[in-house]
Design a protein around this motif. Structure first.
Motif: not given
Length: 230
Positions: A15-23, A59-60, A77-81
Motif C-alpha cells: 500500500e503506497f499512499s499519496i495525497f491529491v488535490a484540485g485547485d 509539490l516538492t 519515499t520517506s515523505e508523503p507525496r
C-alpha cells in the motif's frame, strides 16, 4: 533438491499512499497497490477522467515538478507525496520568493498559494507586476496566471516597526491607514496633532482626510494641536 520460487518483492507491492488535490488544495489520500505507477494510474485512481484532459503536478516543498502522462513515478519515499491535478492542456508558471512553481490552474487564491510555498501567518504575499503597483494579497484575493509568462510574488513581514515620539519601537500591521485609524493604533488622545517622516525623509503633517502607508522604521511625532512636533 526442492526448487523454491523467488519470494515476492515486498518493495514492489503493498500500500503506497499519496495525497491529491484540485485547485482548492484540499488534499485527500489515495492508496495504490504498486510502487511504480504511471501518471494515468494516479489520475484514474483519484477519479480524474478522462485522464488525457488532466495534468499532474507534484509539490516538492519548495517548488513543483510536472509529470507527463507516460511517465512512471516511484512512490516509495520517506515523505508523503502531494500532487495537484487540474483539467488543463497547459501549465502556468509563477515565482514566489524567486522559486519557480508550475500549476495546472489559470488562477489560484491567496490561501492556496500560501500552502504551496509554506508561507506562515507572520508573512504577507505581495504580487509584483512590471506594469502595476505592488499588491498585498489578502485571504480573499486571487492571482491570475493566464496571459503572463511568469507571474512573480514575494513574501514580507506582516508587521512593521514604528516609532512614536521618544517611546520604544512597536509593531503594527503593515498597510495603508486613514488618519483616525492611525490615532487609534498609536493610542493618541484627542486634542493632539500628528506628523511623520516619510520614506524620502521629509516631515509630513498628517491631516484628517490623509492616509499613510506604513513602512518599517517610520517615525511619528505627536504634539498639541497648533504646536510643533515634540
Amino acid at each position: 533438491m526442492t526448487k523454491h520460487e523467488n519470494p515476492p518483492d515486498k518493495d514492489k507491492h503493498g500500500e503506497f499512499s499519496i495525497f491529491v488535490a484540485g485547485d482548492d488544495l484540499d488534499f485527500r489520500p489515495v492508496t495504490l497497490s504498486d510502487r511504480h505507477v504511471e501518471v494515468d494510474q494516479i489520475l484514474r485512481k483519484g477519479g480524474y477522467n478522462p485522464t488525457l484532459d488532466h495534468r499532474l503536478v507534484e509539490l516538492t516543498f519548495p517548488g513543483t515538478k510536472s509529470w507527463d502522462d507516460d511517465e512512471t513515478i516511484d512512490l516509495k519515499t520517506s515523505e508523503p507525496r502531494h500532487f495537484l491535478i487540474g483539467k488543463s492542456d497547459r501549465l502556468f508558471a509563477f515565482a514566489i520568493d524567486d522559486i519557480i512553481y508550475e500549476t495546472p490552474f489559470e488562477e489560484m487564491g491567496e490561501r492556496q498559494l500560501r500552502r504551496m510555498a509554506i508561507i506562515g501567518d507572520d508573512k504577507i504575499l505581495v504580487l509584483s507586476s512590471e506594469d502595476k503597483p505592488e499588491q498585498d494579497l489578502g485571504p480573499d484575493d486571487v492571482a491570475s496566471f493566464a496571459g503572463h509568462k511568469v507571474e512573480r510574488l514575494f513574501s514580507r513581514d506582516a508587521t512593521v516597526t514604528v516609532y512614536l515620539d521618544e517611546e520604544g519601537a512597536r509593531e503594527l500591521p503593515r498597510g495603508t491607514y486613514m488618519f483616525k485609524k492611525i490615532f487609534a493604533l498609536l493610542g493618541i488622545t484627542a486634542g493632539f496633532a500628528l506628523t511623520y517622516v516619510n520614506a524620502a525623509g521629509k516631515l509630513i503633517s498628517f491631516k484628517d482626510a490623509d492616509s499613510v502607508d506604513l513602512f518599517d522604521g517610520i517615525k511619528f511625532f505627536s504634539h498639541a494641536a497648533g504646536g510643533g512636533a515634540s
